[in-house]
Scaffold this active site. Structure first.
Site, PDB file in Angstrom:
ATOM      1  N   GLU A  28     -13.586 -34.324 -47.070  1.00 47.06           N
ATOM      2  CA  GLU A  28     -14.130 -32.987 -47.274  1.00 47.06           C
ATOM      3  C   GLU A  28     -14.331 -32.362 -45.891  1.00 47.06           C
ATOM      4  O   GLU A  28     -15.172 -32.818 -45.111  1.00 47.06           O
ATOM      5  CB  GLU A  28     -15.481 -33.049 -48.010  1.00 47.06           C
ATOM      6  CG  GLU A  28     -15.372 -33.524 -49.449  1.00 47.06           C
ATOM      7  CD  GLU A  28     -16.723 -33.503 -50.166  1.00 47.06           C
ATOM      8  OE1 GLU A  28     -17.728 -33.076 -49.565  1.00 47.06           O
ATOM      9  OE2 GLU A  28     -16.758 -33.956 -51.329  1.00 47.06           O
ATOM     10  N   ARG A  59      -8.849 -21.145 -23.899  1.00 52.53           N
ATOM     11  CA  ARG A  59      -9.273 -19.930 -24.594  1.00 52.53           C
ATOM     12  C   ARG A  59     -10.806 -19.860 -24.490  1.00 52.53           C
ATOM     13  O   ARG A  59     -11.480 -20.758 -24.976  1.00 52.53           O
ATOM     14  CB  ARG A  59      -8.846 -19.939 -26.064  1.00 52.53           C
ATOM     15  CG  ARG A  59      -7.330 -19.907 -26.273  1.00 52.53           C
ATOM     16  CD  ARG A  59      -7.001 -19.936 -27.728  1.00 52.53           C
ATOM     17  NE  ARG A  59      -5.572 -20.015 -28.007  1.00 52.53           N
ATOM     18  CZ  ARG A  59      -4.851 -19.018 -28.532  1.00 52.53           C
ATOM     19  NH1 ARG A  59      -5.449 -17.845 -28.783  1.00 52.53           N
ATOM     20  NH2 ARG A  59      -3.565 -19.156 -28.788  1.00 52.53           N
ATOM     21  N   LYS A  71     -19.925 -20.502 -35.265  1.00 49.74           N
ATOM     22  CA  LYS A  71     -18.563 -21.026 -35.435  1.00 49.74           C
ATOM     23  C   LYS A  71     -18.622 -22.507 -35.767  1.00 49.74           C
ATOM     24  O   LYS A  71     -19.314 -23.276 -35.099  1.00 49.74           O
ATOM     25  CB  LYS A  71     -17.749 -20.815 -34.147  1.00 49.74           C
ATOM     26  CG  LYS A  71     -17.587 -19.348 -33.770  1.00 49.74           C
ATOM     27  CD  LYS A  71     -17.060 -19.162 -32.367  1.00 49.74           C
ATOM     28  CE  LYS A  71     -17.055 -17.687 -31.998  1.00 49.74           C
ATOM     29  NZ  LYS A  71     -16.754 -17.481 -30.571  1.00 49.74           N
ATOM     30  N   LYS A 167      -7.429 -11.301 -20.358  1.00 46.55           N
ATOM     31  CA  LYS A 167      -8.874 -11.073 -20.608  1.00 46.55           C
ATOM     32  C   LYS A 167      -9.708 -12.206 -20.029  1.00 46.55           C
ATOM     33  O   LYS A 167     -10.758 -11.978 -19.411  1.00 46.55           O
ATOM     34  CB  LYS A 167      -9.077 -10.977 -22.122  1.00 46.55           C
ATOM     35  CG  LYS A 167     -10.490 -10.947 -22.597  1.00 46.55           C
ATOM     36  CD  LYS A 167     -10.564 -10.865 -24.123  1.00 46.55           C
ATOM     37  CE  LYS A 167     -10.164 -12.182 -24.777  1.00 46.55           C
ATOM     38  NZ  LYS A 167     -10.293 -12.160 -26.242  1.00 46.55           N
ATOM     39  N   ASP A 168      -9.243 -13.423 -20.184  1.00 49.26           N
ATOM     40  CA  ASP A 168     -10.035 -14.582 -19.744  1.00 49.26           C
ATOM     41  C   ASP A 168      -9.971 -14.781 -18.240  1.00 49.26           C
ATOM     42  O   ASP A 168     -10.772 -15.513 -17.667  1.00 49.26           O
ATOM     43  CB  ASP A 168      -9.576 -15.837 -20.488  1.00 49.26           C
ATOM     44  CG  ASP A 168      -9.878 -15.746 -21.971  1.00 49.26           C
ATOM     45  OD1 ASP A 168      -9.391 -16.606 -22.736  1.00 49.26           O
ATOM     46  OD2 ASP A 168     -10.595 -14.803 -22.373  1.00 49.26           O
TER      47      ASP A 168
HETATM   48  C1  LIG Z   1     -10.560 -13.756 -32.377  1.00 49.20           C
HETATM   49  C2  LIG Z   1      -9.671 -12.837 -33.155  1.00 49.20           C
HETATM   50  C3  LIG Z   1      -8.531 -12.287 -32.595  1.00 49.20           C
HETATM   51  N1  LIG Z   1      -7.743 -11.446 -33.335  1.00 49.20           N
HETATM   52  C4  LIG Z   1      -6.533 -10.919 -32.701  1.00 49.20           C
HETATM   53  C5  LIG Z   1      -6.781 -10.108 -31.437  1.00 49.20           C
HETATM   54  C6  LIG Z   1      -5.571 -10.399 -30.588  1.00 49.20           C
HETATM   55  O1  LIG Z   1      -4.524  -9.484 -30.878  1.00 49.20           O
HETATM   56  C7  LIG Z   1      -5.117 -11.799 -31.017  1.00 49.20           C
HETATM   57  C8  LIG Z   1      -5.539 -12.886 -30.051  1.00 49.20           C
HETATM   58  O2  LIG Z   1      -6.914 -12.703 -29.795  1.00 49.20           O
HETATM   59  P1  LIG Z   1      -7.603 -13.497 -28.618  1.00 49.20           P
HETATM   60  O3  LIG Z   1      -6.690 -13.560 -27.437  1.00 49.20           O
HETATM   61  O4  LIG Z   1      -8.984 -12.919 -28.424  1.00 49.20           O
HETATM   62  O5  LIG Z   1      -7.718 -14.964 -29.256  1.00 49.20           O
HETATM   63  P2  LIG Z   1      -8.543 -16.175 -28.637  1.00 49.20           P
HETATM   64  O6  LIG Z   1      -8.415 -16.187 -27.140  1.00 49.20           O
HETATM   65  O7  LIG Z   1      -8.146 -17.366 -29.401  1.00 49.20           O
HETATM   66  O8  LIG Z   1     -10.053 -15.822 -28.992  1.00 49.20           O
HETATM   67  C9  LIG Z   1     -10.918 -16.785 -29.560  1.00 49.20           C
HETATM   68  O9  LIG Z   1     -11.192 -17.691 -28.535  1.00 49.20           O
HETATM   69  C10 LIG Z   1     -12.327 -18.514 -28.631  1.00 49.20           C
HETATM   70  C11 LIG Z   1     -11.888 -19.924 -28.908  1.00 49.20           C
HETATM   71  C12 LIG Z   1     -13.377 -18.111 -29.565  1.00 49.20           C
HETATM   72  O10 LIG Z   1     -14.359 -18.830 -29.742  1.00 49.20           O
HETATM   73  C13 LIG Z   1     -13.281 -16.858 -30.323  1.00 49.20           C
HETATM   74  O11 LIG Z   1     -13.288 -17.189 -31.694  1.00 49.20           O
HETATM   75  C14 LIG Z   1     -12.118 -16.005 -30.051  1.00 49.20           C
HETATM   76  O12 LIG Z   1     -12.509 -15.062 -29.065  1.00 49.20           O
HETATM   77  O13 LIG Z   1      -5.740 -12.025 -32.294  1.00 49.20           O
HETATM   78  C15 LIG Z   1      -8.039 -11.112 -34.637  1.00 49.20           C
HETATM   79  O14 LIG Z   1      -7.306 -10.352 -35.286  1.00 49.20           O
HETATM   80  N2  LIG Z   1      -9.184 -11.640 -35.201  1.00 49.20           N
HETATM   81  C16 LIG Z   1     -10.004 -12.487 -34.514  1.00 49.20           C
HETATM   82  O15 LIG Z   1     -11.024 -12.955 -35.090  1.00 49.20           O
END
Ligand SMILES: Cc1cn([C@H]2C[C@H](O)[C@@H](COP(=O)(O)OP(=O)(O)O[C@H]3O[C@H](C)C(=O)[C@H](O)[C@H]3O)O2)c(=O)[nH]c1=O
Length: 181
Positions: A28, A59, A71, A167-168
């Protein structure tokens, strides 16, 4: 499912009971009642996310200053080092971090409540990362804490520069970051 404490009381490792047999395994991956018992949190998850990343991708460290997300994170392929940083000014563990290896093999999950920055670095060739969130994605409220702020001092288990999104690459230091009450 059992809970393993971390150095930050609100951040909990969850370890599922895995039933293996000659066909493979079953467990589960989420049970609302058990989750509430183990974390002390009554939450409603509203979104499931799934990302795949190559080796060395980092990330994070992400959070939403409004619509803060709790989360529940896990890895279903590969291995990551997952990190949570306490950004709650009123917390006795403000500015502290915890890290845990999450992998398809150990099947461990990490509960990261609202109030924390979260991120991970991929240690395997690639990793598939699944997580539930307690609030919806709100890009206007998204913030990024720099992954390597000496004031936080995350000990990432890597000896190379991680691959970061644009961004990061411009995350804020703890001193400059928007914080929770
Ligand atoms: C987070 C998210 C992103 N998106 C879209 C926005 C961008 O076009 C694409 C990639 O987004 P991003 O580069 O922000 O994805 P991650 O770098 O994996 O972001 C995550 O990274 C770390 C691990 C975190 O804890 C968060 O949950 C989240 O910020 O997905 C969405 O449509 N919905 C969402 O909930």
């Amino acid at each position: 499912m059992q809970a393993i404490k971390t150095a930050i009381p609100d951040v909990v490792i969850l370890e599922p009971k895995v039933f293996g047999d000659e066909r493979g395994f079953f467990y589960e991956s989420f049970n609302a009642q058990r989750f509430a018992e183990l974390t002390g949190c009554q939450v409603d998850f509203v979104q499931d996310n799934h990302s795949k990343s190559a080796h060395g991708v980092l990330r994070g460290l992400h959070y939403q200053i409004e619509q803060a997300q709790g989360k529940l994170v896990r890895v279903v392929a590969g291995e990551v080092y997952d990190v949570a940083v306490d950004l709650r000014r009123s917390s006795p563990t403000f500015g502290k971090w915890v890290g845990v290896h999450l992998s398809a093999d150990n099947k461990r999950q990490l509960w990261v409540p609202a109030g924390f920055a979260h991120g991970f670095v991929v240690l395997s060739d690639s990793a598939e990362f699944l997580y539930k969130t307690t609030d919806y994605y709100a890009p206007a409220h998204e913030r990024c804490l720099m992954w390597n702020d000496p004031a936080v001092g995350v000990q990432w288990p890597i000896d190379f520069a991680p691959q970061l999104s644009a961004k990061d690459q411009v995350g804020r230091s703890l001193a400059e970051a928007d914080l929770y009450a």
